[in-house]
Design an enzyme around this catalytic site. Sequence first.
Site, PDB file in Angstrom:
ATOM      1  N   SER A 168      22.466  28.136  32.125  1.00 34.94           N
ATOM      2  CA  SER A 168      23.802  28.481  32.821  1.00 34.94           C
ATOM      3  C   SER A 168      23.806  28.617  34.222  1.00 34.94           C
ATOM      4  CB  SER A 168      24.194  30.010  32.379  1.00 34.94           C
ATOM      5  OG  SER A 168      24.495  30.252  30.994  1.00 34.94           O
ATOM      6  N   LYS A 220      46.528  46.178  34.808  1.00 42.97           N
ATOM      7  CA  LYS A 220      45.261  46.717  35.650  1.00 42.97           C
ATOM      8  C   LYS A 220      44.474  47.198  34.929  1.00 42.97           C
ATOM      9  CE  LYS A 220      43.788  47.711  39.900  1.00 42.97           C
ATOM     10  NZ  LYS A 220      43.248  46.415  40.799  1.00 42.97           N
TER      11      LYS A 220
END
Length: 370
Positions: A168, A220
């Site tokens: 990765s 949010k």
Amino acid sequence: MTADYSSQTPGPPPPSGPPPPPSPYSYQQPTPPPRSAAWRWGCGFALAGCLLVVMLGGFLVLLAVMSAAGGMEGFAAEGEPVALIRIDGMIVAGESGFSFLAGAATGSDDVVRQIERAVADSETNAILLRINSPGGSAAGSQEIYNAIMQAREEDMIVVASMADIAASGGYYVAAPAHRIFADPATITGSIGAIAMHQDVSELFDKIGIKEEIVKSGKFKDMFQPTGPLSDDAREIVQALVTQVHEQFIAAVVEGRKDTLDEAAIRGLADGRIYTGQQAKENGLVDELGGMQEALLAAGELAGIAGKVRLKEVGPPSLWRWLRSGGSSARQRPVAVSGGLLYDAFAARVVQGALEPRSQPHHLPQGQGEM
């Protein structure tokens, strides 16, 4: 009759009149007051402070000696220098650190500074990047990648050497190197991005925890662990992960353009992991070999005719030992929840949490692994 005078020894004359007054210059030693417990505690703390200063001084002297000692065990201590920069543990954006729960983490700020010092060193023409990382922060990996690309633009040779794992983000930072070395059993690849969300609402219900949220916008709280992702939130997160994945692919295409074309890289960038031997066969790695072979290749690419030696740019080995919690063993790969990560399954396979598969492993739809 004979008189006996043996017992009649003459003595001083008897005093006459009153005794003389005491002299005004006489001095009588005063009796010292008993020492209080506070005084004894103060002496103890002062002694402990002196011992601490002595120990700290000895530690600093030892650190300085280890920093100044040229070369490394197993490598030549003389010759033209090749800068050694290490990336151990998770990659994070910012400063390096250590957690007893997560192990060591390498900060992009520290690595970028080390690369800049190596480039500014007039004696150094090559960098050996030693990577032992399962990945981590997407932003931190990009910062290190950009610093390596800048070093290449200033004619600095960069060679990557993979240790146990360089997957990765660990592969992301290796991609721009002029040459990549890996051991046959190295775990690498895992070209993808992932965003994780945990839903602990059932646990909260069992233990009687209720959460009330006041928010400024619809999304949010979309990563709050008190419920599943909504379809709209999942679509937003998927778009973010897809974009970061495309950035990863573009970086590998740029770094490996002399070896692989974009179509080949896209075929390899589905999140799966590879051994070093597999990566050599598919073109993600240039050579099989360890740190010694990578050092010799760095010297060759830099045009060094004679001997080459490693010049540690980062903290000395004693500091690395302390930062790793007093263990000389490799740092275990760790997973971090939340945020966008270049870190999929490589670390878990190494830890035995997943069995290696012949087919690529796919996350349930919407969890962001590519």
